[in-house]
Design an enzyme around this catalytic site. Structure first.
Site, PDB file in Angstrom:
ATOM      1  N   ASP A  99      -4.484   2.523 -23.057  1.00 11.14           N
ATOM      2  CA  ASP A  99      -5.479   2.905 -23.383  1.00 11.14           C
ATOM      3  C   ASP A  99      -6.025   2.613 -24.932  1.00 11.14           C
ATOM      4  O   ASP A  99      -5.256   3.159 -25.720  1.00 11.14           O
ATOM      5  CB  ASP A  99      -5.740   4.304 -23.116  1.00 11.14           C
ATOM      6  CG  ASP A  99      -6.938   4.981 -23.340  1.00 11.14           C
ATOM      7  OD1 ASP A  99      -7.838   4.890 -22.639  1.00 11.14           O
ATOM      8  OD2 ASP A  99      -7.229   5.661 -24.521  1.00 11.14           O
ATOM      9  N   TYR A 124      -9.957   2.766 -32.677  1.00  6.68           N
ATOM     10  CA  TYR A 124      -8.771   3.166 -33.212  1.00  6.68           C
ATOM     11  C   TYR A 124      -8.414   2.202 -34.219  1.00  6.68           C
ATOM     12  O   TYR A 124      -7.431   2.171 -34.733  1.00  6.68           O
ATOM     13  CB  TYR A 124      -7.701   3.031 -32.026  1.00  6.68           C
ATOM     14  CG  TYR A 124      -8.295   4.189 -30.882  1.00  6.68           C
ATOM     15  CD1 TYR A 124      -8.968   5.247 -31.302  1.00  6.68           C
ATOM     16  CD2 TYR A 124      -7.698   4.178 -29.859  1.00  6.68           C
ATOM     17  CE1 TYR A 124      -9.464   6.309 -30.214  1.00  6.68           C
ATOM     18  CE2 TYR A 124      -7.911   4.964 -28.886  1.00  6.68           C
ATOM     19  CZ  TYR A 124      -9.005   6.098 -28.787  1.00  6.68           C
ATOM     20  OH  TYR A 124      -9.119   7.214 -28.026  1.00  6.68           O
ATOM     21  N   LYS A 135     -13.282   0.955 -25.233  1.00 10.05           N
ATOM     22  CA  LYS A 135     -14.173   1.709 -25.429  1.00 10.05           C
ATOM     23  C   LYS A 135     -15.271   1.265 -26.346  1.00 10.05           C
ATOM     24  O   LYS A 135     -14.818   0.855 -27.449  1.00 10.05           O
ATOM     25  CB  LYS A 135     -13.858   3.306 -25.568  1.00 10.05           C
ATOM     26  CG  LYS A 135     -12.646   3.618 -24.879  1.00 10.05           C
ATOM     27  CD  LYS A 135     -12.395   5.215 -25.216  1.00 10.05           C
ATOM     28  CE  LYS A 135     -10.819   5.446 -24.644  1.00 10.05           C
ATOM     29  NZ  LYS A 135      -9.870   5.228 -25.405  1.00 10.05           N
ATOM     30  N   HIS A 166     -17.443   5.501 -25.094  1.00 14.75           N
ATOM     31  CA  HIS A 166     -16.396   6.422 -25.945  1.00 14.75           C
ATOM     32  C   HIS A 166     -16.815   8.025 -25.846  1.00 14.75           C
ATOM     33  O   HIS A 166     -16.159   8.686 -25.412  1.00 14.75           O
ATOM     34  CB  HIS A 166     -16.030   5.832 -27.152  1.00 14.75           C
ATOM     35  CG  HIS A 166     -14.887   6.149 -27.548  1.00 14.75           C
ATOM     36  ND1 HIS A 166     -13.918   5.536 -28.610  1.00 14.75           N
ATOM     37  CD2 HIS A 166     -14.072   7.540 -27.670  1.00 14.75           C
ATOM     38  CE1 HIS A 166     -12.963   6.191 -28.582  1.00 14.75           C
ATOM     39  NE2 HIS A 166     -12.824   7.262 -28.101  1.00 14.75           N
TER      40      HIS A 166
HETATM   41  N1  LIG Z   1     -11.760   9.252 -25.212  1.00 13.98           N
HETATM   42  C1  LIG Z   1     -11.410   9.827 -26.302  1.00 13.98           C
HETATM   43  O1  LIG Z   1     -12.463  10.361 -26.942  1.00 13.98           O
HETATM   44  C2  LIG Z   1      -9.980  10.041 -26.424  1.00 13.98           C
HETATM   45  C3  LIG Z   1      -9.957  11.307 -27.548  1.00 13.98           C
HETATM   46  C4  LIG Z   1      -8.451  11.500 -27.921  1.00 13.98           C
HETATM   47  C5  LIG Z   1      -7.494  10.645 -27.288  1.00 13.98           C
HETATM   48  N2  LIG Z   1      -7.958   9.698 -26.419  1.00 13.98           N
HETATM   49  C6  LIG Z   1      -6.738   8.751 -25.855  1.00 13.98           C
HETATM   50  O2  LIG Z   1      -5.743   9.593 -25.275  1.00 13.98           O
HETATM   51  C7  LIG Z   1      -4.565   9.293 -25.859  1.00 13.98           C
HETATM   52  C8  LIG Z   1      -3.716  10.340 -25.878  1.00 13.98           C
HETATM   53  O3  LIG Z   1      -4.085  11.480 -26.810  1.00 13.98           O
HETATM   54  P1  LIG Z   1      -3.630  11.949 -28.198  1.00 13.98           P
HETATM   55  O4  LIG Z   1      -3.200  10.852 -28.702  1.00 13.98           O
HETATM   56  O5  LIG Z   1      -4.855  12.835 -28.752  1.00 13.98           O
HETATM   57  O6  LIG Z   1      -2.553  13.062 -27.829  1.00 13.98           O
HETATM   58  P2  LIG Z   1      -1.057  13.419 -26.942  1.00 13.98           P
HETATM   59  O7  LIG Z   1      -0.795  12.237 -26.292  1.00 13.98           O
HETATM   60  O8  LIG Z   1      -1.600  14.581 -26.228  1.00 13.98           O
HETATM   61  O9  LIG Z   1      -0.331  13.898 -28.048  1.00 13.98           O
HETATM   62  C9  LIG Z   1       0.090  12.754 -29.168  1.00 13.98           C
HETATM   63  C10 LIG Z   1       1.332  13.778 -29.814  1.00 13.98           C
HETATM   64  O10 LIG Z   1       2.431  14.263 -29.192  1.00 13.98           O
HETATM   65  C11 LIG Z   1       3.387  13.670 -29.894  1.00 13.98           C
HETATM   66  N3  LIG Z   1       4.201  13.362 -28.671  1.00 13.98           N
HETATM   67  C12 LIG Z   1       4.026  12.487 -27.678  1.00 13.98           C
HETATM   68  N4  LIG Z   1       4.988  12.578 -26.686  1.00 13.98           N
HETATM   69  C13 LIG Z   1       5.747  13.553 -27.037  1.00 13.98           C
HETATM   70  C14 LIG Z   1       6.949  14.491 -26.498  1.00 13.98           C
HETATM   71  N5  LIG Z   1       7.506  13.836 -25.489  1.00 13.98           N
HETATM   72  N6  LIG Z   1       7.485  15.485 -27.279  1.00 13.98           N
HETATM   73  C15 LIG Z   1       7.031  15.754 -28.450  1.00 13.98           C
HETATM   74  N7  LIG Z   1       6.061  15.212 -28.974  1.00 13.98           N
HETATM   75  C16 LIG Z   1       5.225  14.056 -28.052  1.00 13.98           C
HETATM   76  C17 LIG Z   1       3.097  12.448 -30.484  1.00 13.98           C
HETATM   77  O11 LIG Z   1       3.978  12.178 -31.654  1.00 13.98           O
HETATM   78  P3  LIG Z   1       4.723  10.707 -31.610  1.00 13.98           P
HETATM   79  O12 LIG Z   1       3.807   9.631 -31.705  1.00 13.98           O
HETATM   80  O13 LIG Z   1       5.585  11.129 -33.100  1.00 13.98           O
HETATM   81  O14 LIG Z   1       5.521  10.783 -30.592  1.00 13.98           O
HETATM   82  C18 LIG Z   1       1.566  12.882 -30.938  1.00 13.98           C
HETATM   83  O15 LIG Z   1       1.924  13.597 -32.174  1.00 13.98           O
HETATM   84  C19 LIG Z   1      -4.801   8.693 -27.224  1.00 13.98           C
HETATM   85  O16 LIG Z   1      -3.826   8.032 -27.828  1.00 13.98           O
HETATM   86  C20 LIG Z   1      -5.947   7.857 -26.858  1.00 13.98           C
HETATM   87  O17 LIG Z   1      -5.569   6.554 -26.288  1.00 13.98           O
HETATM   88  C21 LIG Z   1      -9.239   9.569 -26.169  1.00 13.98           C
END
Ligand SMILES: NC(=O)c1ccc[n+]([C@@H]2O[C@H](COP(=O)([O-])OP(=O)(O)OC[C@H]3O[C@@H](n4cnc5c(N)ncnc54)[C@H](OP(=O)(O)O)[C@@H]3O)[C@@H](O)[C@H]2O)c1
Length: 314
Positions: free
Chosen positions: A47, A52, A77, A108
């Site tokens: 994704d 980003y 996006k 997005h």
């Molecule tokens: N469409 C949109 O507007 C939008 C908005 C937000 C996000 N997104 C997409 O969704 C993806 C995921 O969302 P997100 O990055 O906000 O948050 P997330 O995946 O819910 O959480 C990421 C956080 O959790 C940690 N983490 C990951 N796996 C873990 C585990 N098994 N145990 C403990 N900690 C863990 C990561 O740290 P480490 O890296 O240190 O493991 C990071 O700090 C984004 O990267 C992006 O591609 C899209």
């Protein structure tokens, strides 16, 4: 290789677990290694987003992994300042990733931003508010997205951060129904009503921030932790991801740690196989039981129609 796939209405399938890439610093080898490692341990879905700032590194990771491009489902996006320049934004992404097509291209946010403002990506007004492009009709942006499918530059198009209210603005005139809607979806923000609506329109939900985003604050949730213990799962994160998979939601966990990248994939699938209907009922009730929370709320300055979107963020 990951075998759990979810069907889109256009006949494509999407791997149900994708690697998130937001807040993965560009210009470092970390993101290149994360993508390479993710592909080596079985992810076949990444994704991305122009916003980003790391699509070049993601393309490098893809090539270094040796996994053929056509085996990987790649999403990107359209950013807000490009609503009037959809093809230009897409071409930038394609060039950075080093590919000729995307599997999925999303709007997005349903928020057009001034393309000639104070900043190419985040234009702000002197009063500190976002510089919105209020005369841009979102239906015209969707038409331009449809044109990218017709040109063969993207296989599917969809939305991100669209509430029912915003989807109802584009659906009546859409030639192509969005294949997916990517939303903040997790234990504390399950958006059950919106999920029912998406199902009725055959739009597949994708969960961003499935662990609650930066710092993964959901990992200490008592109900999810208890369920993880009951099934001898290694981590609460397995339950958080398996819960969403059980509801036919694509999950996009982001990690830069090789071990977590791998365990998110294997643990989610393990939990998917173990969670029972009673577990799902308990987890469905957690937010309604007082834990409702959103973690990603840019203060756009307008109502975009989401429940539980605090007034302070409009
Ligand atoms: N469409 C949109 O507007 C939008 C908005 C937000 C996000 N997104 C997409 O969704 C993806 C995921 O969302 P997100 O990055 O906000 O948050 P997330 O995946 O819910 O959480 C990421 C956080 O959790 C940690 N983490 C990951 N796996 C873990 C585990 N098994 N145990 C403990 N900690 C863990 C990561 O740290 P480490 O890296 O240190 O493991 C990071 O700090 C984004 O990267 C992006 O591609 C899209």
């Amino acid at each position: 290789m990951l075998s759990h796939l979810i069907a889109l209405h256009n006949g494509q399938t999407v791997p149900a677990i994708g690697l998130g890439t937001w807040q993965s610093e560009p210009n470092t080898s970390e993101i290149i290694c994360a993508v390479e490692h993710g592909l080596k341990v079985g992810y076949r879905h990444i994704d991305c987003a122009l916003y980003y700032g790391n699509e070049k590194e993601i393309g490098d990771g893809l090539r270094i992994s040796g996994v053929p491009r056509e085996e990987v489902f790649i999403t990107s996006k359209l950013w807000g300042t490009y609503h009037r320049r959809v093809e230009e934004c897409l071409d930038l992404t394609l060039a950075k990733l080093g590919t000729t097509y995307l599997d999925l291209y999303l709007i997005h946010w349903p928020i057009p931003l001034n393309p000639n403002g104070s900043d190419p990506l985040v234009p702000m007004l002197p009063n500190g508010k976002f510089d919105l492009d209020e005369s841009r009709d979102i239906r015209d942006t969707w038409k331009a997205m449809e044109a990218m499918v017709k040109k063969g530059k993207v296989k599917a198009i969809g939305t991100s951060n669209f509430s029912e209210m915003m989807l109802e603005k584009i659906l009546p005139t859409a030639e192509i129904i969005p294949a997916v809607n990517q939303l903040e979806l997790h234990l504390y923000n399950p958006q059950l009503k919106l999920l029912d609506y998406l199902k009725s329109k055959k739009i597949v939900p994708q969960a961003y921030s499935p662990l609650g985003s930066t710092g993964a604050p959901l990992l200490t949730d008592e109900s999810a932790t208890e369920i993880a213990k009951k099934h001898n799962l290694k981590s609460t994160s397995d339950v958080l991801l398996g819960y969403l998979l059980k509801k036919d939601i694509v999950v996009l966990p982001k990690s830069m740690s090789p071990s977590r990248i791998e365990s998110n994939l294997t643990g989610a699938l393990e939990a998917y196989n173990l969670l029972t209907p009673e577990d799902i009922k308990i987890l469905d009730g957690v937010a309604a039981g007082g834990k409702q929370n959103r973690f990603v709320m840019p203060p756009w300055g307008i109502d975009i129609g989401f429940d539980n979107w605090p007034a302070s963020a409009t």
